[in-house]
Design an enzyme around this catalytic site. Structure first.
Site, PDB file in Angstrom:
ATOM      1  N   ARG A  38       0.747  -0.960   0.101  1.00  0.00           N
ATOM      2  CA  ARG A  38       0.177   0.045   0.122  1.00  0.00           C
ATOM      3  C   ARG A  38       0.699   1.342  -0.057  1.00  0.00           C
ATOM      4  O   ARG A  38       1.853   1.418   0.716  1.00  0.00           O
ATOM      5  CB  ARG A  38      -1.087   0.086   1.088  1.00  0.00           C
ATOM      6  CG  ARG A  38      -1.551   1.460   1.406  1.00  0.00           C
ATOM      7  CD  ARG A  38      -2.536   1.335   2.543  1.00  0.00           C
ATOM      8  NE  ARG A  38      -3.073   2.489   3.140  1.00  0.00           N
ATOM      9  CZ  ARG A  38      -2.485   3.194   4.125  1.00  0.00           C
ATOM     10  NH1 ARG A  38      -1.770   2.794   4.914  1.00  0.00           N
ATOM     11  NH2 ARG A  38      -3.240   4.402   4.518  1.00  0.00           N
ATOM     12  N   ARG A  79      -7.873  20.501   8.082  1.00  0.00           N
ATOM     13  CA  ARG A  79      -6.873  20.424   8.977  1.00  0.00           C
ATOM     14  C   ARG A  79      -6.657  21.942   9.809  1.00  0.00           C
ATOM     15  O   ARG A  79      -7.101  22.724   8.885  1.00  0.00           O
ATOM     16  CB  ARG A  79      -5.560  20.033   8.268  1.00  0.00           C
ATOM     17  CG  ARG A  79      -5.050  18.669   8.058  1.00  0.00           C
ATOM     18  CD  ARG A  79      -3.917  18.464   7.373  1.00  0.00           C
ATOM     19  NE  ARG A  79      -3.782  17.076   7.237  1.00  0.00           N
ATOM     20  CZ  ARG A  79      -3.205  16.124   7.979  1.00  0.00           C
ATOM     21  NH1 ARG A  79      -2.965  16.453   9.072  1.00  0.00           N
ATOM     22  NH2 ARG A  79      -3.225  14.835   7.514  1.00  0.00           N
ATOM     23  N   LYS A 225     -12.936   3.067   1.571  1.00  0.00           N
ATOM     24  CA  LYS A 225     -12.631   3.179   2.942  1.00  0.00           C
ATOM     25  C   LYS A 225     -13.696   3.790   3.571  1.00  0.00           C
ATOM     26  O   LYS A 225     -14.153   4.770   3.423  1.00  0.00           O
ATOM     27  CB  LYS A 225     -11.292   3.980   3.012  1.00  0.00           C
ATOM     28  CG  LYS A 225     -10.001   3.477   2.435  1.00  0.00           C
ATOM     29  CD  LYS A 225      -8.947   4.299   2.421  1.00  0.00           C
ATOM     30  CE  LYS A 225      -8.372   4.666   3.639  1.00  0.00           C
ATOM     31  NZ  LYS A 225      -7.396   5.723   3.938  1.00  0.00           N
ATOM     32  N   THR A 283      -5.720  -0.675  10.313  1.00  0.00           N
ATOM     33  CA  THR A 283      -5.263  -0.048  11.359  1.00  0.00           C
ATOM     34  C   THR A 283      -5.018  -0.546  12.705  1.00  0.00           C
ATOM     35  O   THR A 283      -6.067  -1.034  13.127  1.00  0.00           O
ATOM     36  CB  THR A 283      -6.344   1.298  11.558  1.00  0.00           C
ATOM     37  OG1 THR A 283      -7.034   1.595  10.402  1.00  0.00           O
ATOM     38  CG2 THR A 283      -5.674   2.563  12.104  1.00  0.00           C
TER      39      THR A 283
END
Length: 475
Positions: A38, A79, A225, A283
């Site tokens: 990945r 962000r 995802k 994860t």
């Protein structure tokens, strides 16, 4: 040599980074059984990415084991801006998140800029703002056209460019950004096998990406995802639209109550099974092994649960990008998966939403394999559909040997549980193709004389191809 019993069914994905980018390390990981590499585009620039893609291809070729490459594009993200020094925040303090242009003249309250203009429209008073993977929590007290005013609920030091999550807030950001477009184009030029789309919220996000991939002449498959509450609400339509699904537990664990996480994971794996689509558990699978040579007992159980749930793949992130023990991580996943796969027999269930004559035929092949312990399934596939149908039926013990005539399909088969792909010329006479395939498996040490093979394929009768399931004994 592998025998058919020693094959690991659960596939391993590793994320490439400084710890794993060398030729020598790639060779070890590929030989060690890693199936997919990945590339996380949140961190890699184009020059580095092109170089490592070519390196993976060269190493795969050299050792004779082709693995797949997944490009994980960043997607939309909110962000904080740059700060000169970390801002120390105390509980109960008032703090502003501002959007430009912001007039802060004479303002007493401390603030930070946010890179998303529409945050003031999407958010409501009373909503929660989470910063830096949920380490700092804020409650929205008020808002106007250029800032939201919050109360600090969980204290911390706020540094530059921290990730912001807005649980339960429908965010108005595009799912496929300009950066994603450029990254994907570069990946297509280099022949990537999978594109993973971050923060998928609805099926149309996938449809849009699929058009983009097709218009640029690529056959790359899409991995959706799921990372927030909107995705969970639209889970079924997302699974229908995508080629496979990734349960991205990092952001999911911030966006949803923690105690819901295992429920969501189990529901997602089940839904993928019922739609016949591959699913990846990602994860923190072996997070502690970033700095420790052995996993925690809880991590071992977590990985085991993914295998018990019959997920197609388990994924490593920080463990293999910056971790000290990347090879040990792959070996640990391999050991746990092999051990759990020996447990059983797992009950045979049928996917609810996969129908048609073909799947009924493949089901009979899987049931036949159950009748002959130690048997394997052999199939032939140009685009991966036959192998995908068999993998979706989750044979309890049989390995699925999938013969294909293209390297692209072989790589894409790496994502499917229990599937072991090989390159083989597909002759015009199906019988000759079957004989060649069996000879190849004998040469590779995968089957031996006397072994039973269930062959799911089409055969030529007079003037047309007919689907068939055959039982053959290796001679």
């Amino acid at each position: 040599m592998h025998t058919s019993t020693s094959l690991r069914r659960t596939k391993i994905i590793f994320t490439l980074g400084p710890a794993t980018q060398s030729e020598e390390m790639l060779e070890k990981l590929i030989l060690g059984g890693a199936d997919i590499a990945r590339l996380n585009m949140a961190h890699g620039n184009h020059e580095w990415t092109r170089a490592v893609i070519r390196r993976i291809r060269a190493v795969s070729k050299k050792i004779g084991r082709e693995i797949a490459i997944m490009m994980d594009i960043k997607g939309p993200e909110i962000r904080t801006g740059d700060v000169e020094a970390p801002i120390e925040l105390k509980v109960g303090e008032t703090f502003d998140f501002t959007v430009k242009p912001s007039d802060r003249e004479g303002e007493e309250i401390r603030s930070v800029n946010v890179n998303y203009q529409d945050i003031v429209n999407d958010i409501h008073v009373g909503d929660i703002v989470l910063v830096d993977s949920g380490l700092m929590r804020f409650e929205v007290l008020a808002k106007d056209h250029n800032h939201i005013r919050c109360k600090v609920l969980t204290p911390g030091a706020l540094s530059s460019r921290r990730h912001i999550n807005l649980p339960g807030v429908k965010v108005n950001l595009p799912s496929f950004t300009e950066k994603d477009r450029l990254d994907t184009l570069m990946g297509i030029e280099e022949g990537i096998d999978f594109v993973a789309l971050s923060f998928v919220r609805e099926a149309k996000d996938i449809v849009q990406l699929r058009e983009f991939i097709a218009n640029n002449g690529s056959k790359a498959k899409i991995i959706a995802k799921i990372e927030d509450q909107t995705a969970i609400a639209n889970l079924d339509e997302i699974i229908k639209a995508t080629d496979s699904l990734m349960v991205a537990r990092g952001d999911l664990g911030i966006e949803c109550p923690l105690e819901d996480l295992p429920v969501i994971q189990r529901r997602a794996v089940k839904a993928c099974f019922h739609h016949g689509k591959p699913v990846i558990i990602a994860t923190h699978t072996l997070e502690s092994m970033i700095s420790s040579p052995v996993p925690t007992r809880a991590e071992i159980t977590d990985v085991a649960n993914a295998v018990y749930e019959k997920a197609d793949c388990v994924m490593l992130s920080g463990e293999t990008t910056v971790g000290k023990y990347p090879m040990e991580c792959v070996q640990t996943l391999d050991k746990i998966a092999r051990r759990i796969e020996l447990e059983g027999p797992f009950p045979f269930a049928e996917p609810e939403h996969v129908s048609g004559d073909k799947i009924k035929l493949l089901k009979s092949a899987v049931l036949l394999a159950h009748q002959f312990p130690g048997s394997a399934i052999l199939t032939f596939t140009r685009h991966g559909n036959m192998a995908g149908g068999l993998a979706a039926l989750r044979p309890a013990h049989a390995t699925i040997y999938a013969m294909t005539n293209t390297i692209e399909t072989l790589r894409q088969l790496r994502i499917m549980r229990s599937v072991e792909p090989f390159i083989l010329e597909l002759e015009s006479d199906p019988n000759a193709t079957i004989e060649n395939a069996i000879a190849l498996l004998v040469r590779e040490g995968r089957v031996q004389v006397g072994d039973k093979l269930i062959v799911a394929t089409d055969i030529l009768t007079e003037d047309r191809l007919v689907d068939s399931v055959q039982l053959r004994t290796v001679r």
